[in-house]
Write an enzyme that holds these catalytic residues in place. Structure first.
Site, PDB file in Angstrom:
ATOM      1  N   ARG A  26      -5.399   0.962 -17.002  1.00  0.00           N
ATOM      2  CA  ARG A  26      -4.768   1.172 -15.685  1.00  0.00           C
ATOM      3  C   ARG A  26      -3.743   2.312 -15.719  1.00  0.00           C
ATOM      4  O   ARG A  26      -2.670   2.193 -15.120  1.00  0.00           O
ATOM      5  CB  ARG A  26      -4.091  -0.105 -15.190  1.00  0.00           C
ATOM      6  CG  ARG A  26      -5.055  -1.185 -14.748  1.00  0.00           C
ATOM      7  CD  ARG A  26      -5.609  -0.894 -13.347  1.00  0.00           C
ATOM      8  NE  ARG A  26      -6.445  -1.987 -12.883  1.00  0.00           N
ATOM      9  CZ  ARG A  26      -6.019  -2.974 -12.102  1.00  0.00           C
ATOM     10  NH1 ARG A  26      -4.786  -3.006 -11.671  1.00  0.00           N
ATOM     11  NH2 ARG A  26      -6.833  -3.907 -11.741  1.00  0.00           N
ATOM     12  N   ARG A  30      -0.802   2.268  -9.067  1.00  0.00           N
ATOM     13  CA  ARG A  30       0.350   2.225  -8.146  1.00  0.00           C
ATOM     14  C   ARG A  30       1.701   2.540  -8.746  1.00  0.00           C
ATOM     15  O   ARG A  30       2.648   2.785  -8.010  1.00  0.00           O
ATOM     16  CB  ARG A  30       0.392   0.859  -7.453  1.00  0.00           C
ATOM     17  CG  ARG A  30      -0.684   0.714  -6.387  1.00  0.00           C
ATOM     18  CD  ARG A  30      -0.819  -0.708  -5.942  1.00  0.00           C
ATOM     19  NE  ARG A  30      -1.230  -1.527  -7.085  1.00  0.00           N
ATOM     20  CZ  ARG A  30      -1.607  -2.800  -6.998  1.00  0.00           C
ATOM     21  NH1 ARG A  30      -1.587  -3.414  -5.851  1.00  0.00           N
ATOM     22  NH2 ARG A  30      -1.986  -3.462  -8.062  1.00  0.00           N
ATOM     23  N   ARG A  39      -3.715   7.380  -2.196  1.00  0.00           N
ATOM     24  CA  ARG A  39      -4.354   6.144  -1.718  1.00  0.00           C
ATOM     25  C   ARG A  39      -4.382   6.058  -0.194  1.00  0.00           C
ATOM     26  O   ARG A  39      -5.261   5.426   0.387  1.00  0.00           O
ATOM     27  CB  ARG A  39      -3.573   4.981  -2.337  1.00  0.00           C
ATOM     28  CG  ARG A  39      -3.951   3.598  -1.974  1.00  0.00           C
ATOM     29  CD  ARG A  39      -5.164   3.141  -2.741  1.00  0.00           C
ATOM     30  NE  ARG A  39      -5.429   1.726  -2.477  1.00  0.00           N
ATOM     31  CZ  ARG A  39      -5.909   1.280  -1.324  1.00  0.00           C
ATOM     32  NH1 ARG A  39      -6.196   2.107  -0.345  1.00  0.00           N
ATOM     33  NH2 ARG A  39      -6.115  -0.006  -1.152  1.00  0.00           N
ATOM     34  N   ASP A  76     -13.697   0.440 -10.062  1.00  0.00           N
ATOM     35  CA  ASP A  76     -13.306  -0.952 -10.248  1.00  0.00           C
ATOM     36  C   ASP A  76     -14.494  -1.757 -10.732  1.00  0.00           C
ATOM     37  O   ASP A  76     -15.645  -1.370 -10.491  1.00  0.00           O
ATOM     38  CB  ASP A  76     -12.772  -1.556  -8.940  1.00  0.00           C
ATOM     39  CG  ASP A  76     -12.024  -2.850  -9.215  1.00  0.00           C
ATOM     40  OD1 ASP A  76     -10.853  -2.785  -9.623  1.00  0.00           O
ATOM     41  OD2 ASP A  76     -12.634  -3.938  -9.078  1.00  0.00           O
ATOM     42  N   TYR A 152     -15.424 -13.691 -10.364  1.00  0.00           N
ATOM     43  CA  TYR A 152     -15.062 -13.236  -9.007  1.00  0.00           C
ATOM     44  C   TYR A 152     -16.172 -13.560  -8.009  1.00  0.00           C
ATOM     45  O   TYR A 152     -15.915 -13.924  -6.867  1.00  0.00           O
ATOM     46  CB  TYR A 152     -14.757 -11.736  -9.002  1.00  0.00           C
ATOM     47  CG  TYR A 152     -13.462 -11.406  -9.719  1.00  0.00           C
ATOM     48  CD1 TYR A 152     -12.233 -11.507  -9.060  1.00  0.00           C
ATOM     49  CD2 TYR A 152     -13.456 -11.031 -11.063  1.00  0.00           C
ATOM     50  CE1 TYR A 152     -11.042 -11.232  -9.719  1.00  0.00           C
ATOM     51  CE2 TYR A 152     -12.278 -10.750 -11.726  1.00  0.00           C
ATOM     52  CZ  TYR A 152     -11.071 -10.850 -11.055  1.00  0.00           C
ATOM     53  OH  TYR A 152      -9.897 -10.596 -11.706  1.00  0.00           O
TER      54      TYR A 152
HETATM   55  O1  CP3 Z   1      -7.724   1.794 -16.024  1.00  0.00           O
HETATM   56  C1  CP3 Z   1      -7.797   2.635 -15.083  1.00  0.00           C
HETATM   57  O2  CP3 Z   1      -6.865   3.439 -14.859  1.00  0.00           O
HETATM   58  C2  CP3 Z   1      -9.096   2.746 -14.296  1.00  0.00           C
HETATM   59  C3  CP3 Z   1      -9.182   2.032 -13.081  1.00  0.00           C
HETATM   60  C4  CP3 Z   1      -9.420   0.526 -13.014  1.00  0.00           C
HETATM   61  C5  CP3 Z   1      -9.101  -0.229 -11.857  1.00  0.00           C
HETATM   62  N1  CP3 Z   1      -9.538  -1.496 -12.032  1.00  0.00           N
HETATM   63  C6  CP3 Z   1      -8.436   0.316 -10.659  1.00  0.00           C
HETATM   64  C7  CP3 Z   1      -7.794  -0.614  -9.695  1.00  0.00           C
HETATM   65  C8  CP3 Z   1     -10.022  -0.361 -13.921  1.00  0.00           C
HETATM   66  C9  CP3 Z   1     -10.518  -0.096 -15.326  1.00  0.00           C
HETATM   67  C10 CP3 Z   1     -10.100  -1.648 -13.274  1.00  0.00           C
HETATM   68  C11 CP3 Z   1     -10.716  -2.830 -13.893  1.00  0.00           C
HETATM   69  C12 CP3 Z   1     -10.544  -4.146 -13.264  1.00  0.00           C
HETATM   70  N2  CP3 Z   1     -10.572  -4.458 -11.936  1.00  0.00           N
HETATM   71  C13 CP3 Z   1     -10.431  -5.356 -13.993  1.00  0.00           C
HETATM   72  C14 CP3 Z   1     -10.462  -5.492 -15.498  1.00  0.00           C
HETATM   73  C15 CP3 Z   1      -9.206  -5.097 -16.156  1.00  0.00           C
HETATM   74  C16 CP3 Z   1      -8.016  -5.921 -15.785  1.00  0.00           C
HETATM   75  O3  CP3 Z   1      -7.087  -5.348 -15.177  1.00  0.00           O
HETATM   76  O4  CP3 Z   1      -7.986  -7.108 -16.113  1.00  0.00           O
HETATM   77  C17 CP3 Z   1     -10.328  -6.394 -13.055  1.00  0.00           C
HETATM   78  C18 CP3 Z   1     -10.173  -7.880 -13.352  1.00  0.00           C
HETATM   79  C19 CP3 Z   1     -10.427  -5.811 -11.756  1.00  0.00           C
HETATM   80  C20 CP3 Z   1     -10.450  -6.514 -10.431  1.00  0.00           C
HETATM   81  C21 CP3 Z   1      -9.344  -6.100  -9.561  1.00  0.00           C
HETATM   82  N3  CP3 Z   1      -9.220  -4.847  -9.001  1.00  0.00           N
HETATM   83  C22 CP3 Z   1      -8.271  -6.888  -9.111  1.00  0.00           C
HETATM   84  C23 CP3 Z   1      -8.024  -8.337  -9.497  1.00  0.00           C
HETATM   85  C24 CP3 Z   1      -7.491  -6.069  -8.276  1.00  0.00           C
HETATM   86  C25 CP3 Z   1      -6.297  -6.503  -7.469  1.00  0.00           C
HETATM   87  C26 CP3 Z   1      -5.078  -6.608  -8.281  1.00  0.00           C
HETATM   88  C27 CP3 Z   1      -4.311  -5.323  -8.214  1.00  0.00           C
HETATM   89  O5  CP3 Z   1      -3.850  -4.860  -9.265  1.00  0.00           O
HETATM   90  O6  CP3 Z   1      -4.190  -4.820  -7.108  1.00  0.00           O
HETATM   91  C28 CP3 Z   1      -8.087  -4.784  -8.253  1.00  0.00           C
HETATM   92  C29 CP3 Z   1      -7.617  -3.589  -7.512  1.00  0.00           C
HETATM   93  C30 CP3 Z   1      -7.418  -2.318  -8.290  1.00  0.00           C
HETATM   94  N4  CP3 Z   1      -8.267  -1.805  -9.219  1.00  0.00           N
HETATM   95  C31 CP3 Z   1      -6.333  -1.411  -8.123  1.00  0.00           C
HETATM   96  C32 CP3 Z   1      -6.559  -0.335  -9.001  1.00  0.00           C
HETATM   97  C33 CP3 Z   1      -5.721   0.902  -9.175  1.00  0.00           C
HETATM   98  C34 CP3 Z   1      -5.198  -1.565  -7.118  1.00  0.00           C
HETATM   99  C35 CP3 Z   1      -5.753  -1.291  -5.747  1.00  0.00           C
HETATM  100  C36 CP3 Z   1      -4.864  -0.434  -4.878  1.00  0.00           C
HETATM  101  O7  CP3 Z   1      -4.586   0.713  -5.214  1.00  0.00           O
HETATM  102  O8  CP3 Z   1      -4.481  -0.934  -3.822  1.00  0.00           O
END
Ligand code: CP3
Length: 347
Positions: A26, A30, A39, A76, A152
């Site tokens: 990540r 944000r 965004r 994602d 999910y």
């Molecule tokens: O690592 C990186 O920089 C690459 C981008 C990346 C995202 N999600 C962007 C994202 C990666 C590799 C993921 C993987 C992901 N997504 C996982 C596995 C890794 C982990 O964190 O456990 C999981 C479980 C998800 C599912 C997911 N996506 C959730 C539960 C959420 C909501 C929680 C949150 O942090 O908002 C997301 C949204 C998400 N994925 C965001 C980002 C940058 C935030 C969304 C936004 O910008 O509003």
């Protein structure tokens, strides 16, 4: 063949580096003001992931800030259920919400054939990144591992106790296996296309591996992970894989010996001496600084990072966090951590 000049790829192929390569899970997101600004240009989060101009820019932002050894595709894990035809939505402040799968009848609706057509914009992003990132930076593609994505799909959201997914597997193992097989097929096709478009390494995120017992872990984590790796390697025999079975605890050993991964991501709870003696002899280790210490910064962050470097840095190692960078992380702390890793020397 992978280009051996990139330190990250060298490390994944088992060669200890003088200074370990690093990237942060990540690393886009944000906590970066420029990400929050970018965004605003997308209608919703999935649309953001499917717009190459925005996804390329989001991937590049952390590279400009602290020059990691690898860039990770901005996307994602939930694009797979979306591409299979399940309704997926990201709600502001709530996270992902899916129209949940209730039983075998819903599985028939899930289509694996059109997944790569639906995800064509992601492949375009990968292609552009492969051309645009610095020469010494490696490009990581990724997907969610089947068990984590299935949670999910079956629970309909994050933050549950996984009781629906676990009960489905317990009561109808054959039915749940159909879902896992579909996910293996879709994920392997998706990752193969990422490799075809320029991804140089692939990471499988199994964020919820830690809730499974040994039998479940072998069937739902080890088996599907091994199957995906074999399918992708049928076309790209050299492509390195990193697996991240978060929370696997005592089962990390089984994971590294049985799945075929080149590298294993360890979470913050993994004991460093265990990782050095039991895991690093089988594969490259990646991890595992507690993301909350990066929020805190200062001496505690520096001391914990130094201990990780000193314990794992002499073997094949990639420095990373034990989970993703959290939104409240001060950017200066991330930059300082990157500088500390870059200044460390093996021996
Ligand atoms: O690592 C990186 O920089 C690459 C981008 C990346 C995202 N999600 C962007 C994202 C990666 C590799 C993921 C993987 C992901 N997504 C996982 C596995 C890794 C982990 O964190 O456990 C999981 C479980 C998800 C599912 C997911 N996506 C959730 C539960 C959420 C909501 C929680 C949150 O942090 O908002 C997301 C949204 C998400 N994925 C965001 C980002 C940058 C935030 C969304 C936004 O910008 O509003």
């Amino acid at each position: 063949m992978t280009k051996p000049s990139k330190s990250f790829l060298q490390a994944l192929h088992g060669h200890a580096q003088k200074t370990p390569p690093f990237w942060f899970m990540r690393q886009a997101g944000r906590y970066l003001p420029e990400y929050r600004e970018l965004r605003k240009n997308a209608r919703n989060f999935l649309n953001f992931c499917y717009t190459p101009d925005l996804a390329v820019e989001a991937t590049l932002q952390p590279l400009r800030r602290f020059n990691p050894d690898a860039a990770i595709l901005f996307c994602d894990i939930l694009v797979i259920p979306d591409a299979m035809g399940q309704k997926v939505e990201f709600r502001e402040g709530e996270g992902p919400v899916l129209e949940r799968l209730r039983g075998n009848d819903d599985l028939v609706q899930l289509k694996t054939e059109n997944v790569c057509d639906h995800l064509a914009p992601v492949f375009k992003t990968v292609r552009r990144l492969a051309a645009e990132i610095p020469e010494t930076t490696a490009l990581i593609g990724f997907a969610g591992a089947p068990w984590t994505v299935a949670t999910y799909m079956v629970e309909g959201r994050g933050g549950t106790d996984f009781s629906r997914a676990l009960a489905w597997d317990a009561e109808d193992r054959a039915g749940f296996a159909v879902l896992m097989d579909k996910l293996v097929e879709a994920t392997a096709a998706y990752l193969t296309k990422q490799a075809a478009n320029g991804a140089e390494a692939l990471q499988l995120f199994d964020t919820w591996a830690g809730v499974l017992n040994e039998d479940q872990f072998r069937r739902l984590v080890v088996g599907p992970t091994k199957a995906i790796i074999e399918k992708v390697r049928a076309e790209y025999p050299e492509i390195p894989f990193i697996g991240f079975p978060r929370g696997a605890d005592a089962l990390y050993g089984a994971y590294v010996t049985q799945t075929g991964v080149n590298g294993v991501g360890i979470d913050r709870d993994v004991n460093l001496a265990f990782a050095a003696t039991e895991l690093q002899k089988h594969c490259t280790v990646q991890g595992n600084l507690d993301p909350l210490l990066v929020v805190e910064g200062g001496d505690k962050m520096r001391a914990a990072a130094a201990e990780i470097l000193d314990t794992l840095g002499k073997g094949p190692f990639v420095f990373n966090l034990g989970h993703g960078v959290v939104p409240q992380t001060p950017v200066e702390n991330v930059i300082e951590l990157a500088a500390q890793i870059s200044a460390w020397r093996n021996g």
